[in-house]
Each structure stands twice: as structure tokens, then as C-alpha cells.
Design an enzyme around this catalytic site. Structure first.
Site, short mmCIF file in Angstrom:
data_model
loop_
_atom_site.label_atom_id
_atom_site.label_comp_id
_atom_site.label_asym_id
_atom_site.label_seq_id
_atom_site.Cartn_x
_atom_site.Cartn_y
_atom_site.Cartn_z
N THR A 115 -8.88 2.21 6.98
CA THR A 115 -8.26 0.50 7.30
C THR A 115 -6.71 0.90 7.40
OG1 THR A 115 -8.16 0.38 4.74
CG2 THR A 115 -9.94 -0.49 5.96
N ALA A 116 -6.26 2.19 7.72
CA ALA A 116 -4.77 2.27 7.86
C ALA A 116 -4.74 2.72 9.51
CB ALA A 116 -4.23 3.33 7.00
N TYR A 117 -3.84 3.73 9.77
CA TYR A 117 -3.52 4.19 10.91
C TYR A 117 -4.79 4.38 11.87
CZ TYR A 117 -0.89 7.28 14.33
OH TYR A 117 -0.35 7.60 15.60
N SER A 118 -5.72 4.98 11.17
CA SER A 118 -7.09 5.37 11.86
C SER A 118 -7.54 4.06 12.76
CB SER A 118 -8.19 5.98 11.16
OG SER A 118 -9.51 5.95 11.48
N LEU A 119 -7.52 2.86 11.90
CA LEU A 119 -8.01 1.51 12.46
C LEU A 119 -7.20 1.50 13.69
CD1 LEU A 119 -10.01 -0.74 12.28
CD2 LEU A 119 -8.41 -1.79 10.59
N ASN A 162 -4.65 8.54 2.37
CA ASN A 162 -4.99 7.71 3.66
C ASN A 162 -5.56 8.94 4.64
OD1 ASN A 162 -4.83 5.35 2.81
ND2 ASN A 162 -3.04 4.87 3.81
N ASP A 208 -2.52 13.17 22.29
CA ASP A 208 -1.35 12.91 21.57
C ASP A 208 -1.21 13.32 20.13
OD1 ASP A 208 0.04 12.00 23.85
OD2 ASP A 208 -0.40 9.88 23.27
N ASP A 238 0.93 -1.23 0.03
CA ASP A 238 -0.01 0.12 0.01
C ASP A 238 0.94 1.15 0.06
OD1 ASP A 238 -2.45 -1.31 0.02
OD2 ASP A 238 -2.87 -0.90 1.97
#
Length: 291
Positions: free
Chosen positions: A188-192, A147, A177, A73
Site C-alpha cells: 500500500t506504499a510505493y508499490s501501489l 515496506n 527505470d 507511517d
């Protein structure tokens, strides 16, 4: 009859010589079908073919009708940012571990590509974000994200106090933070991993996800994507923050700066095989049980 996607660009995973066999197979397959093939300047060295033209990734989309990203990705995101202003479709070959955007395996490379290049494919639109940093009323930096845009605390052990407004209307002040502003693609990346919801890619929505908020009632919030999000800081003492756009860093954001995030005017186009199924990808990548 003209060949669809006459000029095809290939972007390979940066710094990974292990992609050379896939690049070679892909090049010979496309060349054999009559396509003109160009590679990014890093990948062309792995091909070891003096007749192939290499271009910097930012210039590649100017000369192509389609871009194929070979890697994970991260490789796809780099290709998408480069192609953002050119409205050409992208296609991903997955050589990574957890790819939500790259859905062709090396084992199926030629068979899947034959179908897609013959017109048997789905086309999907994914929105992009533009993040601008303003200091003393002037824009000092601008970056594109596929993203997410993230505001992090930086070089400080303390939380930062973030003030968020949407379309000029005050939303909240939170000690945390940081804050993630993610597209459906980025959900479906850092947010997940930060506890945010998964958004279907067809939604016209964004999600705001606090990072380790001081107040547990500060929860992820889904909003319409046709808005302007303004982020500032309310600490009395000087702080430094770090803004990242798909992990591209914008350092030295100061307490008086404003971060403005908007959906980009143009979306990216992604080509998928005809049997592409978002829910099947979720089951596979997230190891959900199969009923």
C-alpha cells in the site's frame, strides 16, 4: 500484579515540533498509569522534562517492552527497523495524512491506549526484508526494510537492464527505470503508486513491481516470501544504480554488484485496537465508495 508493558518507549516524528502537545499528553497518561517512559533523543527535547530519559532510536528498543510511534507511517517504519531484532510490539499514533500502520488518532489517544494497555487489542505479525549488496563476492552493505526494497536507475537518462533470479532460477531480464520488491505491508506504499496489487497483510507473499518497464507485458508478479531474490545488471556499459530500503539510500551500486533480498528471520509485532479492520482502513485511506 505486574503492569503489562512496564517500560514503554516513544518515538516521535523527526523534526516536527508540532507533535509536542501529543507527546506531552502521552507521557503524562503513561506515567500516571505507572509505566516507565523513555523517549528517543530527538523527541525528549520537545517534552521539556528534565526527568525523562532520552536515548538514540537504535538503542531505545533494548530497554522497552513496547514502542509507540507518534507521527505517520514514516515514523512507524523508523521505529520498526530499530526494533526489528528485539521482537517487541509497536503501536502507532497517527499525526500524518495517510497512515496505514498508525491507526490511533490523537482525539482517541487515551481511551484507545487504556483499552490496549489493559489487554484489549489485536496483535499482528508483519514480515521484514533484508537487502544485501555483494561486490566481488563480499557483502559490502546490508539494510532492513519494512515496506520495500527498490532498485532505481541513478544519474542516467537511460533505462537500466535488470536481471532477476528467484532461488537461483532465472526469472527475466527487463529494461525499466527500476524494480520494487515489496512486502504485504509495502503493497500500500510505493508499490501501489507504481501499479502493484494490494496484498492482505496476512499473506506470506512478496510482490515484484517494475518501474516504467520498456515492455508493457512486464507486469507485477506475486511470489512466495520464503525465497531468495537476486538482482543484477546486464548492460554492457558501466551504470550506477540506487538501492533504497524504505527510502534509506544505498548509492553507488555498480554494474557488477548483486542485490540479494530475503525475508528476515524475525517479524515485527503491531498492536491494534480490537475493532481494527484492514478493509475499513483501505476504504478510508483510499477513498473507496461505501456501499
Amino acid at each position: 500484579m505486574p503492569i503489562p508493558f512496564q517500560r514503554i518507549g516513544i518515538v516521535g516524528k523527526f523534526g516536527d515540533p508540532g507533535i509536542a502537545p501529543t507527546l506531552t499528553e502521552l507521557y503524562h497518561f503513561l506515567h500516571g498509569r505507572g509505566h516507565e517512559v523513555l523517549l528517543d533523543s530527538q523527541s525528549v527535547e520537545l517534552l521539556k522534562n528534565a526527568d525523562v530519559k532520552g536515548l538514540h532510536i537504535d538503542r531505545l528498543p533494548e530497554y522497552c517492552d513496547l514502542i509507540i510511534a507518534v507521527g505517520g507511517d514514516g515514523t512507524f517504519l523508523a521505529a520498526a527497523r530499530a526494533a526489528a531484532d528485539f521482537e517487541i510490539p509497536l503501536l502507532g499514533v497517527n499525526l500524518g495524512r495517510l497512515g496505514f500502520l498508525v491507526d490511533i488518532s490523537p482525539e482517541q489517544l487515551t481511551s484507545r491506549l487504556e483499552q490496549i494497555l489493559s489487554g484489549q487489542h489485536k496483535t499482528e505479525q508483519r514480515c521484514l526484508l533484508h537487502a544485501s549488496i555483494y561486490r566481488d563476492g563480499a557483502e559490502i552493505h546490508r539494510q532492513t526494510a519494512v515496506n520495500e526494497v527498490v532498485v532505481h536507475r541513478w544519474v542516467t537518462p537511460s533505462m537500466i537492464e535488470i536481471v532477476t533470479s528467484i532461488d537461483g532460477v532465472y526469472l527475466n531480464t527487463q529494461r525499466s527505470d527500476g524494480l520494487i520488491v515489496a512486502t504485504p505491508t509495502g503493497s500500500t506504499a510505493y508499490s501501489l503508486s507504481a501499479g502493484g496489487p494490494i496484498l492482505h497483510p496476512g499473506l506470506n507473499a512478496l510482490v515484484l513491481v517494475p518501474l516504467n518497464p520498456h515492455t508493457l507485458s512486464n507486469r507485477p508478479l506475486v511470489i512466495d516470501d520464503n525465497v531468495s531474490i537476486e538482482i543484477g545488471f546486464s548492460d554492457a556499459k558501466q551504470i550506477n544504480a540506487l538501492v533504497t530500503c524504505d527510502h534509506l539510500e544505498i548509492p553507488d551500486v555498480l554494474i557488477g554488484d548483486k542485490i540479494v533480498i530475503k525475508k528476515a528471520d524475525k517479524a515485527i509485532k503491531i498492536l491494534h485496537p480490537e475493532d481494527h479492520d484492514f478493509f475499513n482502513i483501505l476504504r478510508s485511506k483510499l477513498n473507496w465508495s461505501r456501499g
